[in-house]
Scaffold this active site. Structure first.
Site, mmCIF file in Angstrom:
data_model
loop_
_atom_site.group_PDB
_atom_site.id
_atom_site.type_symbol
_atom_site.label_atom_id
_atom_site.label_comp_id
_atom_site.label_asym_id
_atom_site.label_seq_id
_atom_site.Cartn_x
_atom_site.Cartn_y
_atom_site.Cartn_z
ATOM 1 N N THR A 121 -21.962 21.718 -43.492
ATOM 2 C CA THR A 121 -21.691 21.346 -44.881
ATOM 3 C C THR A 121 -20.859 20.067 -44.888
ATOM 4 O O THR A 121 -19.741 20.049 -44.358
ATOM 5 C CB THR A 121 -20.934 22.488 -45.590
ATOM 6 O OG1 THR A 121 -21.737 23.674 -45.496
ATOM 7 C CG2 THR A 121 -20.677 22.160 -47.052
ATOM 8 N N LYS A 152 -25.264 33.952 -46.031
ATOM 9 C CA LYS A 152 -23.998 34.637 -46.269
ATOM 10 C C LYS A 152 -23.593 35.362 -44.995
ATOM 11 O O LYS A 152 -24.424 36.078 -44.422
ATOM 12 C CB LYS A 152 -24.131 35.702 -47.375
ATOM 13 C CG LYS A 152 -24.583 35.190 -48.706
ATOM 14 C CD LYS A 152 -24.589 36.319 -49.729
ATOM 15 C CE LYS A 152 -25.684 37.354 -49.522
ATOM 16 N NZ LYS A 152 -27.047 36.884 -49.764
ATOM 17 N N GLU A 153 -22.353 35.206 -44.555
ATOM 18 C CA GLU A 153 -21.901 36.023 -43.433
ATOM 19 C C GLU A 153 -22.004 37.488 -43.847
ATOM 20 O O GLU A 153 -21.776 37.834 -45.001
ATOM 21 C CB GLU A 153 -20.455 35.679 -43.064
ATOM 22 C CG GLU A 153 -20.378 34.388 -42.286
ATOM 23 C CD GLU A 153 -18.950 33.990 -41.940
ATOM 24 O OE1 GLU A 153 -18.099 34.871 -41.782
ATOM 25 O OE2 GLU A 153 -18.705 32.779 -41.838
ATOM 26 N N ASN A 209 -21.793 26.313 -53.714
ATOM 27 C CA ASN A 209 -20.558 27.030 -53.376
ATOM 28 C C ASN A 209 -19.513 26.908 -54.481
ATOM 29 O O ASN A 209 -18.788 27.864 -54.781
ATOM 30 C CB ASN A 209 -19.989 26.522 -52.045
ATOM 31 C CG ASN A 209 -20.614 27.251 -50.873
ATOM 32 O OD1 ASN A 209 -21.464 28.128 -51.053
ATOM 33 N ND2 ASN A 209 -20.207 26.917 -49.658
ATOM 34 N N GLY A 258 -12.344 34.158 -49.998
ATOM 35 C CA GLY A 258 -11.805 33.614 -48.751
ATOM 36 C C GLY A 258 -12.958 33.133 -47.904
ATOM 37 O O GLY A 258 -14.000 32.737 -48.434
ATOM 38 N N CYS A 261 -15.926 29.011 -45.977
ATOM 39 C CA CYS A 261 -16.709 28.072 -46.796
ATOM 40 C C CYS A 261 -16.103 27.765 -48.163
ATOM 41 O O CYS A 261 -15.722 26.630 -48.414
ATOM 42 C CB CYS A 261 -18.121 28.605 -46.954
ATOM 43 S SG CYS A 261 -19.019 28.574 -45.395
HETATM 44 N N1 LIG Z 1 -20.067 30.405 -41.913
HETATM 45 C C1 LIG Z 1 -20.853 30.355 -42.973
HETATM 46 O O1 LIG Z 1 -21.085 31.353 -43.657
HETATM 47 C C2 LIG Z 1 -21.533 29.058 -43.360
HETATM 48 C C3 LIG Z 1 -22.586 29.097 -44.287
HETATM 49 C C4 LIG Z 1 -23.205 27.899 -44.636
HETATM 50 C C5 LIG Z 1 -22.753 26.706 -44.092
HETATM 51 N N2 LIG Z 1 -21.713 26.692 -43.221
HETATM 52 C C6 LIG Z 1 -21.299 25.405 -42.646
HETATM 53 O O2 LIG Z 1 -21.868 25.298 -41.348
HETATM 54 C C7 LIG Z 1 -20.982 24.618 -40.467
HETATM 55 C C8 LIG Z 1 -20.648 25.493 -39.273
HETATM 56 O O3 LIG Z 1 -19.984 26.640 -39.737
HETATM 57 P P1 LIG Z 1 -19.696 27.901 -38.799
HETATM 58 O O4 LIG Z 1 -19.089 28.942 -39.656
HETATM 59 O O5 LIG Z 1 -20.915 28.211 -38.015
HETATM 60 O O6 LIG Z 1 -18.591 27.263 -37.827
HETATM 61 P P2 LIG Z 1 -17.938 27.917 -36.511
HETATM 62 O O7 LIG Z 1 -16.549 27.412 -36.485
HETATM 63 O O8 LIG Z 1 -18.203 29.384 -36.494
HETATM 64 O O9 LIG Z 1 -18.781 27.269 -35.322
HETATM 65 C C9 LIG Z 1 -18.761 25.913 -35.014
HETATM 66 C C10 LIG Z 1 -19.120 25.781 -33.536
HETATM 67 O O10 LIG Z 1 -19.250 24.394 -33.228
HETATM 68 C C11 LIG Z 1 -18.720 24.183 -31.927
HETATM 69 N N3 LIG Z 1 -18.404 22.769 -31.744
HETATM 70 C C12 LIG Z 1 -17.386 22.052 -32.302
HETATM 71 N N4 LIG Z 1 -17.436 20.777 -31.888
HETATM 72 C C13 LIG Z 1 -18.492 20.673 -31.052
HETATM 73 C C14 LIG Z 1 -19.044 19.617 -30.289
HETATM 74 N N5 LIG Z 1 -18.523 18.382 -30.335
HETATM 75 N N6 LIG Z 1 -20.131 19.868 -29.527
HETATM 76 C C15 LIG Z 1 -20.665 21.102 -29.485
HETATM 77 N N7 LIG Z 1 -20.184 22.155 -30.186
HETATM 78 C C16 LIG Z 1 -19.103 21.940 -30.948
HETATM 79 C C17 LIG Z 1 -17.510 25.100 -31.866
HETATM 80 O O11 LIG Z 1 -17.101 25.351 -30.532
HETATM 81 C C18 LIG Z 1 -18.053 26.337 -32.586
HETATM 82 O O12 LIG Z 1 -18.637 27.248 -31.677
HETATM 83 C C19 LIG Z 1 -19.765 24.239 -41.320
HETATM 84 O O13 LIG Z 1 -19.951 22.951 -41.830
HETATM 85 C C20 LIG Z 1 -19.802 25.255 -42.445
HETATM 86 O O14 LIG Z 1 -19.189 24.789 -43.616
HETATM 87 C C21 LIG Z 1 -21.095 27.854 -42.832
#
Ligand SMILES: NC(=O)c1ccc[n+]([C@@H]2O[C@H](COP(=O)([O-])OP(=O)(O)OC[C@H]3O[C@@H](n4cnc5c(N)ncnc54)[C@H](O)[C@@H]3O)[C@@H](O)[C@H]2O)c1
Length: 438
Positions: A121, A152-153, A209, A258, A261
């Site tokens: 995002t 959604k988680e 969101n 919380g 996101c």
């Molecule tokens: N969690 C959700 O429900 C959700 C839903 C939609 C969108 N998003 C978006 O998706 C993105 C990821 O969210 P997430 O919850 O999966 O994050 P997360 O923190 O669970 O995972 C991110 C991963 O990226 C890895 N990482 C960081 N820098 C890196 C690099 N340089 N090279 C390789 N790997 C690297 C980290 O080690 C980690 O494992 C965010 O932008 C978030 O806003 C999240």
């Protein structure tokens, strides 16, 4: 299709696994070597229903693998997904350091045409920044696509497999066709693939969101008002939800939103507006209301017991920011526990999946219980903070026997006030009149 997904978190791991499940060859990449080593051993770093089985099957059938070697993964992939974290940075803006770093690394490893797809995002303009970073590091042809994720988680696999819609921000016919091909197995039930500019795709994710967060804060405000005027938010919620223009989703009052996101995305939109000389007043209020709402149970506890809680023992059911996940990022439980500890209270917590995460955050400052009833022993009150299904129909007689005082502060309105009164509980909830045994 051969693809790599960089960032093996909630989004990257689910996306990579689901793409493998539909027959693609997927390499998941992460800089966290320990995470990759554990995934290779079959240990899944997060709790997400259905994910473990899918990973196991796709690894066994040779379509899914894990590596820290980004360059090797890029060389064997046509499509390179960026799914790294974009945490809150300075002044609330999204921190794009990981996205830009990965874009540069992908560029450095390219040996021919690639589609670079951003799933993280990110603020409007990021696809363009990625394009510039990649163009400055390679002479090979490439396209940049924005493909925001709406899962959604807690229901991530299901959401990914059956999305309401797929949003593709692309101005390249070649990349657009590849993305349509990649997503075709997921949209067989006539779900739309919406093609738009990268800027519009980036904005769509934030707008979705922000809209959801706004509904929650609006209902929490109405719930607070209901408490003062003697109305019942459950009836109000049903009364407005049947209006087809409004609908029933995301109208449940509670202890605030919380997770990883909503809080950061709302802040990022506010910041983005400020950078363009605008003031996003509505979202500022949404955020303020949410911060206050996280304290609503603590305020009720202090109104009931007084401000000094030294020597008192509180049982807390639910630590994750929502059910069916172990994620505690920005969870209301964190604010609540901090406030209780500060007031001198003892906290006995239970969560079906988030105990390890809570232990990482709170160490020995609170007590942890694998069984929900164990947390209740000699408790002055119970707080229900996350609405896990297993909390909905507990053995109330046993609860009363275990607790020192039969007092419940329900932050998710999962019990019926009249029933609680008849069972002999003092019962507080959100937006409904409190009840006491007569
Ligand atoms: N969690 C959700 O429900 C959700 C839903 C939609 C969108 N998003 C978006 O998706 C993105 C990821 O969210 P997430 O919850 O999966 O994050 P997360 O923190 O669970 O995972 C991110 C991963 O990226 C890895 N990482 C960081 N820098 C890196 C690099 N340089 N090279 C390789 N790997 C690297 C980290 O080690 C980690 O494992 C965010 O932008 C978030 O806003 C999240």
């Amino acid at each position: 299709m051969r693809l790599c997904v960089v960032g093996t978190g909630y989004v990257g791991l689910v996306a990579g696994t689901c793409f493998a499940e539909s027959g693609n060859d997927v390499v998941c990449v992460d800089i966290d070597a320990e995470k990759i080593a554990r995934l290779r051993e079959g240990v899944i770093p997060i709790y997400e229903p259905g994910l473990q089985e899918l990973i196991k099957r796709n690894v066994a059938e040779g379509r899914l693998s894990f590596t820290t070697d980004l360059a090797a993964a890029v060389r064997q992939s046509l499509v390179c997904y960026i799914a790294v974290g974009t945490p809150q940075g300075d002044n609330g803006a999204a921190d794009l350091a990981a996205v830009i770093r990965v874009a540069a690394e992908i560029a450095g490893a390219m040996d021919g045409y690639r589609v670079i797809v951003n799933k993280s995002t990110v603020p409007v303009g990021t696809a363009e920044r990625v394009r510039q970073v990649v163009a400055s590091r390679t002479n090979h042809p490439f396209d940049v696509v924005s493909n925001p994720e709406f899962l959604k988680e807690g229901a991530a696999v299901e959401d990914f497999m059956k999305p309401d819609r797929v949003v593709i921000g692309s101005d390249s016919p070649r990349a657009t066709e590849l993305m349509k091909e990649l997503y075709s197995p997921f949209v067989r039930t006539e779900r739309p693939i919406l093609i738009m500019s990268a800027a519009s795709a980036e904005m769509t994710k934030y707008a979705a969101n922000a809209m959801l967060a706004a509904r929650i804060s609006l209902m929490n405000e109405f719930a607070n008002l209901c408490e003062h005027v003697g109305a019942d938010i459950t009836d109000v919620r049903r009364g407005v939800g049947f209006d087809q223009r409004i609908g029933h989703y995301f109208l449940f009052p509670g202890v605030g939103y919380g997770g990883s996101c909503f809080p950061k995305d709302v802040k990022a939109v506010i910041r983005s507006a400020t950078e363009h000389g605008l003031e996003f007043k509505l979202l500022q209020a949404v955020e303020e209301v949410n911060e206050r709402q996280k304290r609503t149970l603590v305020d009720k506890i202090m109104a009931h017991f007084g401000e000094y809680l030294r020597g008192m023992r509180f049982a807390l059911w639910g630590l994750a920011f929502k059910p069916r996940t172990d994620d505690m990022r920005e969870a209301p439980a964190v604010t609540i526990i901090d406030a209780l500890l500060q007031a001198g209270a003892e906290v006995h917590a239970h969560d079906p999946e988030a105990l390890a995460e809570a232990q990482r955050l709170f160490g020995d400052r609170i007590h942890y219980h694998r069984v929900n009833y164990d947390a209740l022993k000699d408790a002055d009150a119970l707080l229900v903070v996350t609405e896990w299904n297993e909390f909905r129909r507990p053995d109330f007689t046993r609860m009363r026997q275990l607790m020192k005082r039969p007092v419940i502060f329900d932050g998710r309105n999962i019990y019926e006030p009249k029933e609680m009164r008849d069972l002999g509980f003092v019962y507080y909830s959100v937006g409904r009149p409190p009840v006491k045994p007569s």
